[in-house]
Design a protein around this motif. Sequence first.
Motif, PDB file in Angstrom:
ATOM      1  N   LEU A 247      67.966 100.466 -31.776  1.00  0.00           N
ATOM      2  CA  LEU A 247      67.112 101.231 -30.867  1.00  0.00           C
ATOM      3  C   LEU A 247      67.393 102.732 -30.977  1.00  0.00           C
ATOM      4  O   LEU A 247      66.466 103.552 -30.988  1.00  0.00           O
ATOM      5  CB  LEU A 247      67.329 100.764 -29.425  1.00  0.00           C
ATOM      6  CG  LEU A 247      66.595  99.502 -28.983  1.00  0.00           C
ATOM      7  CD1 LEU A 247      67.038  99.087 -27.582  1.00  0.00           C
ATOM      8  CD2 LEU A 247      65.075  99.729 -29.005  1.00  0.00           C
ATOM      9  N   ARG A 248      68.677 103.092 -31.055  1.00  0.00           N
ATOM     10  CA  ARG A 248      69.029 104.508 -31.181  1.00  0.00           C
ATOM     11  C   ARG A 248      68.498 105.080 -32.485  1.00  0.00           C
ATOM     12  O   ARG A 248      67.971 106.189 -32.530  1.00  0.00           O
ATOM     13  CB  ARG A 248      70.549 104.691 -31.105  1.00  0.00           C
ATOM     14  CG  ARG A 248      71.143 104.515 -29.734  1.00  0.00           C
ATOM     15  CD  ARG A 248      72.509 105.194 -29.617  1.00  0.00           C
ATOM     16  NE  ARG A 248      73.465 104.753 -30.624  1.00  0.00           N
ATOM     17  CZ  ARG A 248      74.203 103.653 -30.522  1.00  0.00           C
ATOM     18  NH1 ARG A 248      74.049 102.860 -29.471  1.00  0.00           N
ATOM     19  NH2 ARG A 248      75.073 103.338 -31.467  1.00  0.00           N
ATOM     20  N   ASP A 249      68.657 104.322 -33.554  1.00  0.00           N
ATOM     21  CA  ASP A 249      68.179 104.794 -34.857  1.00  0.00           C
ATOM     22  C   ASP A 249      66.657 104.950 -34.859  1.00  0.00           C
ATOM     23  O   ASP A 249      66.118 105.937 -35.370  1.00  0.00           O
ATOM     24  CB  ASP A 249      68.594 103.814 -35.953  1.00  0.00           C
ATOM     25  CG  ASP A 249      70.100 103.825 -36.219  1.00  0.00           C
ATOM     26  OD1 ASP A 249      70.811 104.577 -35.520  1.00  0.00           O
ATOM     27  OD2 ASP A 249      70.541 103.088 -37.103  1.00  0.00           O
ATOM     28  N   ASP A 250      65.956 103.980 -34.274  1.00  0.00           N
ATOM     29  CA  ASP A 250      64.485 104.000 -34.277  1.00  0.00           C
ATOM     30  C   ASP A 250      63.938 105.209 -33.534  1.00  0.00           C
ATOM     31  O   ASP A 250      62.872 105.735 -33.885  1.00  0.00           O
ATOM     32  CB  ASP A 250      63.934 102.714 -33.650  1.00  0.00           C
ATOM     33  CG  ASP A 250      64.112 101.504 -34.557  1.00  0.00           C
ATOM     34  OD1 ASP A 250      64.433 101.702 -35.750  1.00  0.00           O
ATOM     35  OD2 ASP A 250      63.962 100.370 -34.067  1.00  0.00           O
ATOM     36  N   ALA A 251      64.670 105.679 -32.517  1.00  0.00           N
ATOM     37  CA  ALA A 251      64.216 106.849 -31.753  1.00  0.00           C
ATOM     38  C   ALA A 251      64.151 108.086 -32.628  1.00  0.00           C
ATOM     39  O   ALA A 251      63.395 109.023 -32.342  1.00  0.00           O
ATOM     40  CB  ALA A 251      65.141 107.079 -30.558  1.00  0.00           C
ATOM     41  N   VAL A 252      64.901 108.107 -33.723  1.00  0.00           N
ATOM     42  CA  VAL A 252      64.878 109.222 -34.672  1.00  0.00           C
ATOM     43  C   VAL A 252      63.903 108.933 -35.806  1.00  0.00           C
ATOM     44  O   VAL A 252      63.046 109.763 -36.149  1.00  0.00           O
ATOM     45  CB  VAL A 252      66.293 109.486 -35.250  1.00  0.00           C
ATOM     46  CG1 VAL A 252      66.245 110.640 -36.265  1.00  0.00           C
ATOM     47  CG2 VAL A 252      67.281 109.783 -34.144  1.00  0.00           C
ATOM     48  N   LEU A 253      64.018 107.761 -36.397  1.00  0.00           N
ATOM     49  CA  LEU A 253      63.271 107.433 -37.611  1.00  0.00           C
ATOM     50  C   LEU A 253      61.763 107.370 -37.388  1.00  0.00           C
ATOM     51  O   LEU A 253      60.991 107.568 -38.332  1.00  0.00           O
ATOM     52  CB  LEU A 253      63.780 106.101 -38.176  1.00  0.00           C
ATOM     53  CG  LEU A 253      65.271 106.107 -38.594  1.00  0.00           C
ATOM     54  CD1 LEU A 253      65.687 104.708 -39.034  1.00  0.00           C
ATOM     55  CD2 LEU A 253      65.514 107.115 -39.714  1.00  0.00           C
ATOM     56  N   ARG A 254      61.338 107.132 -36.159  1.00  0.00           N
ATOM     57  CA  ARG A 254      59.893 107.043 -35.906  1.00  0.00           C
ATOM     58  C   ARG A 254      59.177 108.379 -36.114  1.00  0.00           C
ATOM     59  O   ARG A 254      57.952 108.433 -36.177  1.00  0.00           O
ATOM     60  CB  ARG A 254      59.629 106.531 -34.486  1.00  0.00           C
ATOM     61  CG  ARG A 254      60.091 107.458 -33.383  1.00  0.00           C
ATOM     62  CD  ARG A 254      59.910 106.805 -32.006  1.00  0.00           C
ATOM     63  NE  ARG A 254      60.393 107.630 -30.909  1.00  0.00           N
ATOM     64  CZ  ARG A 254      59.684 108.574 -30.320  1.00  0.00           C
ATOM     65  NH1 ARG A 254      58.457 108.843 -30.738  1.00  0.00           N
ATOM     66  NH2 ARG A 254      60.198 109.278 -29.321  1.00  0.00           N
ATOM     67  N   HIS A 255      59.968 109.459 -36.222  1.00  0.00           N
ATOM     68  CA  HIS A 255      59.369 110.781 -36.417  1.00  0.00           C
ATOM     69  C   HIS A 255      59.110 111.092 -37.891  1.00  0.00           C
ATOM     70  O   HIS A 255      58.615 112.179 -38.211  1.00  0.00           O
ATOM     71  CB  HIS A 255      60.268 111.866 -35.826  1.00  0.00           C
ATOM     72  CG  HIS A 255      60.360 111.826 -34.331  1.00  0.00           C
ATOM     73  ND1 HIS A 255      59.336 112.222 -33.502  1.00  0.00           N
ATOM     74  CD2 HIS A 255      61.377 111.404 -33.517  1.00  0.00           C
ATOM     75  CE1 HIS A 255      59.699 112.075 -32.232  1.00  0.00           C
ATOM     76  NE2 HIS A 255      60.938 111.579 -32.209  1.00  0.00           N
ATOM     77  N   ALA A 256      59.472 110.180 -38.793  1.00  0.00           N
ATOM     78  CA  ALA A 256      59.275 110.429 -40.225  1.00  0.00           C
ATOM     79  C   ALA A 256      58.601 109.230 -40.875  1.00  0.00           C
ATOM     80  O   ALA A 256      58.775 108.087 -40.445  1.00  0.00           O
ATOM     81  CB  ALA A 256      60.605 110.718 -40.904  1.00  0.00           C
TER      82      ALA A 256
END
Length: 594
Positions: A254-263
């Motif tokens: 979940l933490r990773d997805d909060a960043v990766l969804r922007h790229a």
Amino acid sequence: MSSGTGSPATVIVRNGPDLVAAVTEAGVSRGDLLALTLGSARTLGLATSTTSIAAEFDDVAEAIRLIDERIRPRWLWWSNDTARALDASGVRVSTCMDLAAVHRLVFGGWRVDPQRIWAKLHDLPTGTIPVMGQLDLLGGTGDEGTDFEDPIRPDGHIRPEWASGGWATTAERMARWASLALEAAALQNTRLGAIRVGGDARATSRSESAAELLCVELENDGLPLDVAVAERIIEGFVGPRPRSPDDVTAARRLRDDAVLRHAIASDDIDLRNPTNVRSLLRRVGLDVSDTRAWRLEQYRDQHPLVDALLNWRKAERIDTTFGYSWLDTHVGPDGRLRGAWTGCDGAAGRMTAQAGLHNMPADLRPAVVAEPGHLFVRADLGQIEPRVLAAVSGDAALAKATQDNDLYAPVAKRLGVERAVAKVAVLAAMYGQTSGAAGQALRGLESAYPVAMQYLRDSDEAGRHGRELRTYGGRLLRMYDIPPSLTDTAAADERAAEAGRGRYARNAVVQGAAAELFKAWAVTVRARATALDTKIVLCLHDELLVHAPAEAAADTARLLDDCLQEAAARWSGRAPVRFVADISVIELWSDAKG
């Protein structure tokens, strides 16, 4: 060099009153050295210059407490392991001389043990220190035909059998080990007297030793922490406490997805890999030379990915270093956060701590809460390094600037620049930065404060050439010779290493002196605060956090400033330099300003 001959006859005592009487009869007065070796809960050895005492009876720690209360000697021991054993028995002594702490002051570095202390004091090669089981195929062990009850071998080294615990096999041996400590202390005192610095190395040795006592007490007392508040803060970053490995994996995703969804096309990115993160940033049009937080901050407003990444890093640090497992490991059932403390970092001499006590994120500080009926008194030294520079260099003009509450204001006026520029210039001078926005102001410093700037240049020059330095209080700062240059490439690397040593040296002489002053202040507070039932619970760089009964908080605040002025006058030899501290009475650590 000791050979075991000429040692005072050993007095044997079997109860506490007789031990107190024996110490009194030996002529020990307040402040006199009294060497102590502590074995089990019922054996100890003591030594004075005229008397050696072996004691064996129940609760020897209580007898030590009585001696400290009635006589208050300066206890002498090989290391703070003795203080640690006493503290575990509920005994805290007033003052001590710690051979290991003094060794680090005189000889530098971190590695220390009785054999090394003895060898260095007798100018014996440390490479020839014997170890257990060692066999010299050409010359035997070096012990042939000698008395194994003598702790010193014919070659002058301490026997490894004694150093590895043989000293504790009998009370008589413990008394002999205490006598040996007394011999080492006398040699250390001679070395301290030969140190020529601006300050008093012998006084520094006393405060450094007392700092080791403080370290033991900080370890055992711990820092008050409200676990419930800490858990709520942690949950806000990483989610609820996981109950299974699957929960851990899901929260991480979940933490990773909060960043990766922007790229776009980010499935192959590992946010824990700096190279991957640079690739991710390039996909959104940001090409950075590295992914350090201070650099990424410059791009926070240019793309939402950067803001998300910086927030992710904060959460990741909480999860991996200051998360639920951190609480479970380091916070006791009494709600105290505990970690190991050391009085010297082995370099410039700053106190250090483990268990996150020295690098706790500011977000967690609201969980550091004074216990019911208590408050924190927090004191932070103001502009300590430039004030220390004024004292150690003897620059009268800079000393005059320290009379102002804000030292940078008169410096800025003298240089004709903005305060912010003056601050950067002063810090740049101490850290060896000579270019950038502060460049012109630095040139102004050379003419305005020539004595201080020359002091820094001399330190820089010594560091560049690998010459050893000492701080104002006498701590040895070990430098290393420049390696010979073999090629042009090697020469370039050599020049970079040389410049690095110079920058380190000019900062270490100031930072090391500041550490000496800080510890002198802290141990003065430790000594004076007992009457108020107040205890230091955290030493953080230039900051003291004290836990005080609510009714004593105002008196404690005054005490902290009084102790600063007392310690500074003693440390600086009453140099005309003013030292200040921002002192506040608070309930939560996070309530402190700055």
